[in-house]
Enzyme design. Structure first.
Site, PDB file in Angstrom:
ATOM      1  N   THR A  89      11.430   9.686 -12.059  1.00 47.81           N
ATOM      2  CA  THR A  89      10.763   8.855 -13.074  1.00 47.81           C
ATOM      3  C   THR A  89       9.974   7.673 -12.512  1.00 47.81           C
ATOM      4  O   THR A  89       9.222   7.023 -13.240  1.00 47.81           O
ATOM      5  CB  THR A  89      11.825   8.265 -14.022  1.00 47.81           C
ATOM      6  OG1 THR A  89      12.788   7.557 -13.240  1.00 47.81           O
ATOM      7  CG2 THR A  89      12.513   9.345 -14.819  1.00 47.81           C
ATOM      8  N   SER A 149       0.897  -3.566   5.288  1.00 51.60           N
ATOM      9  CA  SER A 149       1.271  -3.742   6.681  1.00 51.60           C
ATOM     10  C   SER A 149       1.739  -2.410   7.276  1.00 51.60           C
ATOM     11  O   SER A 149       2.760  -1.873   6.841  1.00 51.60           O
ATOM     12  CB  SER A 149       2.393  -4.784   6.747  1.00 51.60           C
ATOM     13  OG  SER A 149       3.096  -4.648   7.945  1.00 51.60           O
ATOM     14  N   LEU A 153       8.735  -0.067  -6.806  1.00 52.41           N
ATOM     15  CA  LEU A 153      10.081  -0.464  -6.383  1.00 52.41           C
ATOM     16  C   LEU A 153      10.281  -1.970  -6.470  1.00 52.41           C
ATOM     17  O   LEU A 153      11.408  -2.444  -6.597  1.00 52.41           O
ATOM     18  CB  LEU A 153      10.352   0.048  -4.968  1.00 52.41           C
ATOM     19  CG  LEU A 153      10.292   1.586  -4.828  1.00 52.41           C
ATOM     20  CD1 LEU A 153      10.388   2.008  -3.370  1.00 52.41           C
ATOM     21  CD2 LEU A 153      11.382   2.260  -5.658  1.00 52.41           C
ATOM     22  N   GLY A 158       0.825  -1.217   0.000  1.00 51.87           N
ATOM     23  CA  GLY A 158       0.000   0.000   0.000  1.00 51.87           C
ATOM     24  C   GLY A 158       0.850   1.254   0.000  1.00 51.87           C
ATOM     25  O   GLY A 158       0.539   2.234   0.666  1.00 51.87           O
ATOM     26  N   ILE A 193       7.484   7.108 -10.260  1.00 59.94           N
ATOM     27  CA  ILE A 193       6.015   7.078 -10.218  1.00 59.94           C
ATOM     28  C   ILE A 193       5.470   6.971 -11.642  1.00 59.94           C
ATOM     29  O   ILE A 193       4.485   6.290 -11.902  1.00 59.94           O
ATOM     30  CB  ILE A 193       5.473   8.327  -9.475  1.00 59.94           C
ATOM     31  CG1 ILE A 193       5.854   8.226  -7.989  1.00 59.94           C
ATOM     32  CG2 ILE A 193       3.970   8.470  -9.641  1.00 59.94           C
ATOM     33  CD1 ILE A 193       5.538   9.466  -7.166  1.00 59.94           C
ATOM     34  N   LYS A 228       5.307  22.192 -10.858  1.00 60.89           N
ATOM     35  CA  LYS A 228       6.699  21.941 -11.258  1.00 60.89           C
ATOM     36  C   LYS A 228       6.845  22.163 -12.759  1.00 60.89           C
ATOM     37  O   LYS A 228       6.184  21.490 -13.549  1.00 60.89           O
ATOM     38  CB  LYS A 228       7.062  20.491 -10.886  1.00 60.89           C
ATOM     39  CG  LYS A 228       8.448  20.072 -11.309  1.00 60.89           C
ATOM     40  CD  LYS A 228       8.750  18.633 -10.908  1.00 60.89           C
ATOM     41  CE  LYS A 228      10.070  18.167 -11.485  1.00 60.89           C
ATOM     42  NZ  LYS A 228      10.290  16.734 -11.313  1.00 60.89           N
ATOM     43  N   GLY A 237       7.963   7.516 -25.328  1.00 60.62           N
ATOM     44  CA  GLY A 237       8.892   7.371 -24.219  1.00 60.62           C
ATOM     45  C   GLY A 237       8.796   8.611 -23.357  1.00 60.62           C
ATOM     46  O   GLY A 237       8.166   9.601 -23.732  1.00 60.62           O
ATOM     47  N   ALA A 258       2.783   2.931  -5.267  1.00 59.70           N
ATOM     48  CA  ALA A 258       2.519   1.995  -6.372  1.00 59.70           C
ATOM     49  C   ALA A 258       1.240   1.202  -6.121  1.00 59.70           C
ATOM     50  O   ALA A 258       0.404   1.033  -7.013  1.00 59.70           O
ATOM     51  CB  ALA A 258       3.706   1.051  -6.551  1.00 59.70           C
TER      52      ALA A 258
HETATM   53  C1  FAD Z   1      15.530   8.139  -2.209  1.00 61.83           C
HETATM   54  C2  FAD Z   1      14.348   7.994  -3.108  1.00 61.83           C
HETATM   55  C3  FAD Z   1      13.775   9.127  -3.688  1.00 61.83           C
HETATM   56  C4  FAD Z   1      12.695   9.003  -4.560  1.00 61.83           C
HETATM   57  N1  FAD Z   1      12.185  10.099  -5.177  1.00 61.83           N
HETATM   58  C5  FAD Z   1      11.222   9.956  -6.116  1.00 61.83           C
HETATM   59  C6  FAD Z   1      10.677  11.070  -6.805  1.00 61.83           C
HETATM   60  O1  FAD Z   1      11.016  12.227  -6.533  1.00 61.83           O
HETATM   61  N2  FAD Z   1       9.746  10.844  -7.756  1.00 61.83           N
HETATM   62  C7  FAD Z   1       9.318   9.577  -8.076  1.00 61.83           C
HETATM   63  O2  FAD Z   1       8.516   9.414  -8.996  1.00 61.83           O
HETATM   64  N3  FAD Z   1       9.772   8.522  -7.374  1.00 61.83           N
HETATM   65  C8  FAD Z   1      10.694   8.673  -6.425  1.00 61.83           C
HETATM   66  N4  FAD Z   1      11.136   7.588  -5.735  1.00 61.83           N
HETATM   67  C9  FAD Z   1      10.487   6.309  -5.931  1.00 61.83           C
HETATM   68  C10 FAD Z   1       9.168   6.300  -5.170  1.00 61.83           C
HETATM   69  O3  FAD Z   1       9.400   6.534  -3.806  1.00 61.83           O
HETATM   70  C11 FAD Z   1       8.467   4.976  -5.342  1.00 61.83           C
HETATM   71  O4  FAD Z   1       8.360   4.668  -6.703  1.00 61.83           O
HETATM   72  C12 FAD Z   1       7.074   5.035  -4.811  1.00 61.83           C
HETATM   73  O5  FAD Z   1       7.060   5.520  -3.503  1.00 61.83           O
HETATM   74  C13 FAD Z   1       6.433   3.691  -4.849  1.00 61.83           C
HETATM   75  O6  FAD Z   1       6.967   2.862  -3.857  1.00 61.83           O
HETATM   76  P1  FAD Z   1       6.298   1.444  -3.676  1.00 61.83           P
HETATM   77  O7  FAD Z   1       4.847   1.642  -3.468  1.00 61.83           O
HETATM   78  O8  FAD Z   1       6.725   0.594  -4.816  1.00 61.83           O
HETATM   79  O9  FAD Z   1       7.002   0.848  -2.384  1.00 61.83           O
HETATM   80  P2  FAD Z   1       6.793   1.178  -0.822  1.00 61.83           P
HETATM   81  O10 FAD Z   1       6.446   2.585  -0.573  1.00 61.83           O
HETATM   82  O11 FAD Z   1       8.003   0.619  -0.146  1.00 61.83           O
HETATM   83  O12 FAD Z   1       5.525   0.314  -0.396  1.00 61.83           O
HETATM   84  C14 FAD Z   1       5.627  -1.071  -0.174  1.00 61.83           C
HETATM   85  C15 FAD Z   1       4.328  -1.552   0.461  1.00 61.83           C
HETATM   86  O13 FAD Z   1       4.385  -2.974   0.590  1.00 61.83           O
HETATM   87  C16 FAD Z   1       3.997  -3.329   1.891  1.00 61.83           C
HETATM   88  N5  FAD Z   1       4.628  -4.589   2.259  1.00 61.83           N
HETATM   89  C17 FAD Z   1       5.930  -4.935   2.100  1.00 61.83           C
HETATM   90  N6  FAD Z   1       6.143  -6.180   2.593  1.00 61.83           N
HETATM   91  C18 FAD Z   1       4.948  -6.601   3.049  1.00 61.83           C
HETATM   92  C19 FAD Z   1       4.518  -7.797   3.707  1.00 61.83           C
HETATM   93  N7  FAD Z   1       5.367  -8.791   4.013  1.00 61.83           N
HETATM   94  N8  FAD Z   1       3.220  -7.905   4.064  1.00 61.83           N
HETATM   95  C20 FAD Z   1       2.328  -6.894   3.794  1.00 61.83           C
HETATM   96  N9  FAD Z   1       2.684  -5.745   3.188  1.00 61.83           N
HETATM   97  C21 FAD Z   1       3.983  -5.607   2.834  1.00 61.83           C
HETATM   98  C22 FAD Z   1       4.459  -2.161   2.755  1.00 61.83           C
HETATM   99  O14 FAD Z   1       3.766  -2.129   3.982  1.00 61.83           O
HETATM  100  C23 FAD Z   1       4.077  -0.982   1.850  1.00 61.83           C
HETATM  101  O15 FAD Z   1       2.701  -0.695   2.007  1.00 61.83           O
HETATM  102  C24 FAD Z   1      12.178   7.715  -4.832  1.00 61.83           C
HETATM  103  C25 FAD Z   1      12.712   6.593  -4.211  1.00 61.83           C
HETATM  104  C26 FAD Z   1      13.792   6.724  -3.356  1.00 61.83           C
HETATM  105  C27 FAD Z   1      14.376   5.499  -2.716  1.00 61.83           C
END
Ligand code: FAD
Length: 505
Positions: free
Chosen positions: A348, A43, A337, A16, A350, A82, A438, A19
């Protein structure tokens, strides 16, 4: 007789973060009214990555496809507008350029503006490319207004994106998704059961003992790739040779400087810092290469550059730049991620989530699973990731800096063939390798090439014939028009106030 494929009945999204909730909202919206159940497990104990605040303009299409009202979105997520990214110290220490979401000048007589500009520069050497970009001129004056739809207007030559609080955006999308019928399940997944015969995922089990079965699993579990890697061993392709930064420290601070309508990326000795102004605070972070600086020194460098008092403890993150070898395996599709992470420069990530959602909806499978769907999805996403990768590497390799081991490495490293070819063609001929679509098109590549002092050796022969006085007058008109149009736009902070008032009123 061929067996009639059965449609999906239950899609389970694991995670959650941004992504997960983007996927939930988009699927629920698109599949509304169909007998397909959508659930999301997350979680609170694990939490989200908690960063990701700057975007590219395509997010506006994502929001508007979901029927999101811009004013309400801006107010709820404390967002700002932006117009691009300012890069400081990337070519040489002291340099500054803006990569805008918009064009430079206008093509004329079948010759691109770049070559008119090169011709004038060759003659008298004193024209800055950014003088011919309205979004850059507006950004430099902290001004913002919405683009015009009239193609004859100078105000139609740019686009814009948002800078927002990622946690608030996640909550905003969660409300929307739940309203559209997505069921949220709180809990930590501790086990994944695979079907013995197909190897596909059958169910996940939570720490509470609850087991959740589904047909299609969306892995949005973040860096750990709970399903795609830990259960299905998709494999990971590292791009660290070209992108040495592998850690980040994020720390918001109080806002002191002007509310800029752009993100700032400042190159330091062993990485770079971001500054993302929001309505209620400034997001900051230091992205660095652990091979060239230790964590304590990286944190100190970040603190030294903060414009105001810190508002939270540092959030420390580790990552390996690259992507999964396969982002769709069996009945599991990874997004965010969990699918890969190139690095935050150019914001890039999101957008790659948005692209993957679009591609999945195009190829929405039946329960019978056609391997063609996965193959096409993986091909398309590989291409998108590689295009972004090359563009990001360009920022590192096109440096003249020789003041630290990181920049010495980047300046002299070998490049992917695809980028080496693009770079050579631009350097020699001023040609930007054409790609039909792209994320980053010709103006973006030109902004970074020229911003980092890569100027083509040869001018288009068609531009060699122009009368120089006429060219100088034409360029002076164009630059004057950009300056005037920018000065006539409202201040960014004033425009935001009016948007917020509209949302409340
Ligand atoms: C330093 C940094 C800077 C960034 N800056 C940008 C930016 O400026 N612009 C941009 O577009 N992107 C940026 N990103 C990328 C962006 O943060 C991510 O693409 C975005 O937040 C999506 O993350 P996510 O949802 O894939 O993962 P997360 O936010 O890590 O979410 C993972 C989810 O999975 C759940 N989960 C994991 N394991 C379990 C389990 N065992 N059981 C139940 N639930 C579980 C967690 O609770 C959480 O809800 C950046 C990333 C980093 C590292």
């Amino acid at each position: 007789m061929p067996v009639k494929p059965t449609p999906l009945q239950h899609i389970l999204i694991v995670g959650g973060g941004t992504a997960g909730w983007m996927t939930a909202a988009a699927l629920a919206h698109k599949l509304a009214g169909l007998p397909i159940r959508i659930s999301l497990v997350e979680s609170e104990e694990i939490g989200t990555v908690g960063v990701g605040e700057a975007t590219v303009p395509h997010i506006r299409f994502f929001n508007s496809a979901l029927g999101i009202d811009e004013a309400e979105f801006m107010r709820t997520t404390k967002a700002t507008f932006k117009l691009g990214i300012e890069f400081r110290n990337w070519g040489r220490v002291g340099d500054s350029y803006i990569h805008p979401f918009g064009a430079f000048g206008m093509a004329e007589d079948g010759v691109s503006f770049l070559h008119w500009w090169l011709r004038a520069r060759e003659a008298d050497g004193n024209h800055a490319l950014e003088d011919f970009s309205l979004p850059v001129q507006a950004a430099r004056r902290n001004r913002f207004g919405p683009p015009s739809q009239d193609p004859r207007s100078l105000y139609s030559t740019y686009s814009y994106a948002y800078q927002f609080d990622a946690t608030l955006y996640g909550r905003f999308l969660r409300t929307l998704a739940e309203r559209l019928g997505v069921q949220r399940i709180e809990g930590r997944i501790v086990d994944t059961a695979l079907d013995g015969a197909s190897g596909f995922i059958r169910s996940v089990t939570l720490a509470s003992g609850q087991s959740v079965e589904a047909d299609l699993f969306m892995d949005c579990s973040g860096f750990r790739g709970l399903l795609i890697e830990q259960a299905l061993s998709a494999g990971y392709e590292s791009w660290q040779h070209w992108l040495p930064c592998d850690r980040a420290i994020a720390m918001p601070c109080e806002s002191v400087e002007d509310l800029t309508p752009y993100t700032r990326a400042t190159a330091l000795q062993a990485g770079w810092t971001w500054r993302i102004p929001l309505q209620h605070r400034v997001g900051n972070g230091h992205v660095y290469a652990s091979a060239f600086i230790d964590d304590a020194a990286a944190e100190q460098a970040l603190r030294d550059g903060l414009e105001g008092a810190p508002l939270a403890e540092p959030n420390r993150l580790r990552f390996l730049p690259g992507k999964r070898r396969r982002q769709w395996v069996g009945n599991c599709v990874a997004l965010g991620l969990a699918a890969g992470f190139i690095e935050p420069l150019e914001s890039t990530s999101i957008h790659l989530v948005q692209l993957a959602i679009g591609k999945l909806l195009e190829l929405l499978p039946y329960r019978g699973w056609d391997p063609l769907d996965a193959a096409e999805f993986n091909r398309a996403m590989d291409l998108e990731y590689e295009r972004v990768r090359d563009f990001i590497i360009l920022h590192y390799c096109a440096t003249q800096r020789d003041d630290s081991p990181l920049w010495n490495h980047c300046r002299t490293m070998s490049l992917p063939d695809s980028l080496a070819h693009k770079l050579e063609l631009f350097r020699e001929r001023g040609v930007v390798v054409n790609q039909r679509d792209g994320m980053f098109l010709e103006p973006s590549w030109i902004a970074v090439y020229v911003g980092q002092n890569i100027v083509p050796c040869r001018v288009d022969p068609l531009a060699a014939w122009i009368e120089l006085d006429r060219l100088a007058a034409r360029l002076a008109d164009m630059a004057g028009a950009c300056r005037q149009a920018a000065a006539a736009m409202p201040l960014h902070c004033e425009y935001l106030r009016s948007i917020n008032a509209a949302a409340v009123g």
